[in-house]
Design an enzyme around this catalytic site. Structure first.
Site, PDB file in Angstrom:
ATOM      1  N   HIS A  74       0.930  -1.404  -0.157  1.00  0.00           N
ATOM      2  CA  HIS A  74      -0.007  -0.306   0.029  1.00  0.00           C
ATOM      3  C   HIS A  74       0.729   1.337  -0.139  1.00  0.00           C
ATOM      4  O   HIS A  74       1.982   1.177  -0.035  1.00  0.00           O
ATOM      5  CB  HIS A  74      -0.934  -0.130   1.157  1.00  0.00           C
ATOM      6  CG  HIS A  74      -0.336  -0.015   2.664  1.00  0.00           C
ATOM      7  ND1 HIS A  74      -0.181  -1.159   3.478  1.00  0.00           N
ATOM      8  CD2 HIS A  74       0.428   1.114   3.245  1.00  0.00           C
ATOM      9  CE1 HIS A  74       0.592  -0.805   4.481  1.00  0.00           C
ATOM     10  NE2 HIS A  74       1.018   0.443   4.309  1.00  0.00           N
TER      11      HIS A  74
HETATM   12  C1  T46 Z   1       3.001   0.626   6.919  1.00  0.00           C
HETATM   13  C2  T46 Z   1       3.930  -0.657   6.938  1.00  0.00           C
HETATM   14  C3  T46 Z   1       5.311  -0.405   7.071  1.00  0.00           C
HETATM   15  C4  T46 Z   1      -3.723  -0.904  13.920  1.00  0.00           C
HETATM   16  O1  T46 Z   1      -4.810  -1.414  14.683  1.00  0.00           O
HETATM   17  N1  T46 Z   1      -2.851   0.221  14.172  1.00  0.00           N
HETATM   18  C5  T46 Z   1      -1.712   0.711  13.609  1.00  0.00           C
HETATM   19  O2  T46 Z   1      -1.311   1.716  13.846  1.00  0.00           O
HETATM   20  C6  T46 Z   1      -1.458  -0.176  12.423  1.00  0.00           C
HETATM   21  C7  T46 Z   1      -0.207   0.189  11.488  1.00  0.00           C
HETATM   22  C8  T46 Z   1      -2.171  -1.210  12.166  1.00  0.00           C
HETATM   23  N2  T46 Z   1      -3.309  -1.703  12.854  1.00  0.00           N
HETATM   24  C9  T46 Z   1      -3.934  -2.988  12.537  1.00  0.00           C
HETATM   25  C10 T46 Z   1      -4.629  -3.023  11.239  1.00  0.00           C
HETATM   26  C11 T46 Z   1      -4.503  -4.465  10.904  1.00  0.00           C
HETATM   27  O3  T46 Z   1      -5.711  -5.072  11.519  1.00  0.00           O
HETATM   28  O4  T46 Z   1      -2.917  -3.964  12.723  1.00  0.00           O
HETATM   29  C12 T46 Z   1      -3.150  -4.816  11.712  1.00  0.00           C
HETATM   30  C13 T46 Z   1      -1.885  -5.166  10.591  1.00  0.00           C
HETATM   31  O5  T46 Z   1      -1.866  -4.080   9.870  1.00  0.00           O
HETATM   32  P1  T46 Z   1      -1.219  -3.791   8.392  1.00  0.00           P
HETATM   33  O6  T46 Z   1      -1.961  -4.950   7.387  1.00  0.00           O
HETATM   34  O7  T46 Z   1      -1.807  -2.350   7.892  1.00  0.00           O
HETATM   35  O8  T46 Z   1       0.158  -4.134   8.401  1.00  0.00           O
HETATM   36  P2  T46 Z   1       1.187  -4.061   7.430  1.00  0.00           P
HETATM   37  O9  T46 Z   1       2.472  -4.511   7.883  1.00  0.00           O
HETATM   38  O10 T46 Z   1       0.859  -4.417   5.954  1.00  0.00           O
HETATM   39  O11 T46 Z   1       1.564  -2.329   7.339  1.00  0.00           O
HETATM   40  C14 T46 Z   1       2.154  -1.799   8.210  1.00  0.00           C
HETATM   41  C15 T46 Z   1       1.232  -0.408   8.339  1.00  0.00           C
HETATM   42  O12 T46 Z   1      -0.002  -0.589   8.288  1.00  0.00           O
HETATM   43  C16 T46 Z   1       1.900   0.620   7.006  1.00  0.00           C
HETATM   44  O13 T46 Z   1       1.320   2.080   7.492  1.00  0.00           O
HETATM   45  O14 T46 Z   1       3.304   1.550   6.249  1.00  0.00           O
HETATM   46  O15 T46 Z   1       3.432  -1.313   8.083  1.00  0.00           O
END
Ligand code: T46
Length: 140
Positions: A51
């Site tokens: 993303h």
């Molecule tokens: C990014 C990369 C480097 C939350 O509840 N609060 C938060 O602050 C974040 C970041 C995530 N979440 C929840 C949302 C999802 O249910 O944690 C779960 C995993 O998040 P996500 O699928 O977005 O994780 P990544 O590793 O794909 O991405 C993350 C960050 O979201 C993003 O901003 O730049 O790490």
């Protein structure tokens, strides 16, 4: 690529070990820190991220183990190997990111300029490319 900087953080080391501190409004972290999160227990071959953020700056530090951090500005793509807690990537707005090749003990710490906001995410690569072109004033 102008959308990110690689930073060598200052290590405060002595005979007891090492310490690195990160503060807001510094050269390496030019924003107010509003959120910190960390990613761990990730399987080696999974791909995370996939993303972009419309309006979020982040400082990424691999504080344990190693992983590959892929950054894409809509034109070119670079893979950065993160394998030391003294190296950080400062990622600006509108950068597509992917993370993969996680070692068993990998802990990726992310310091963010804003609170968690799902509306700031672009999950579709085609939509990301359209928004990049619009920002450059190119026809979409
Ligand atoms: C990014 C990369 C480097 C939350 O509840 N609060 C938060 O602050 C974040 C970041 C995530 N979440 C929840 C949302 C999802 O249910 O944690 C779960 C995993 O998040 P996500 O699928 O977005 O994780 P990544 O590793 O794909 O991405 C993350 C960050 O979201 C993003 O901003 O730049 O790490």
């Amino acid at each position: 690529m102008e959308v990110f900087n690689i930073i060598d953080l200052e290590i405060h080391g002595d005979n007891r070990g090492s310490l690195i501190s990160v503060e807001s409004f510094t050269e390496y972290c030019p924003f107010e820190i509003k959120r910190v999160y960390y990613i761990f227990d990730t399987k080696c071959d999974v791909v995370r991220g996939e993303h972009a953020h419309r309006n979020l700056k982040q400082l990424v530090i691999c504080i344990s183990g190693n992983c590959d951090f892929i950054l894409d500005n809509g034109v070119e793509r670079e893979i950065i190997k993160l394998n030391t807690p003294s190296k950080a990537i400062l990622i600006k707005d509108m950068v597509w990111r992917e993370m993969t090749s996680f070692s068993d003990n990998c802990v990726l710490m992310v310091i963010a300029s804003d609170f968690y906001n799902t509306n700031d995410y672009i999950y579709d690569y085609g939509e990301y490319l359209r928004e990049v072109k619009k920002l450059k004033g190119e026809k979409v």
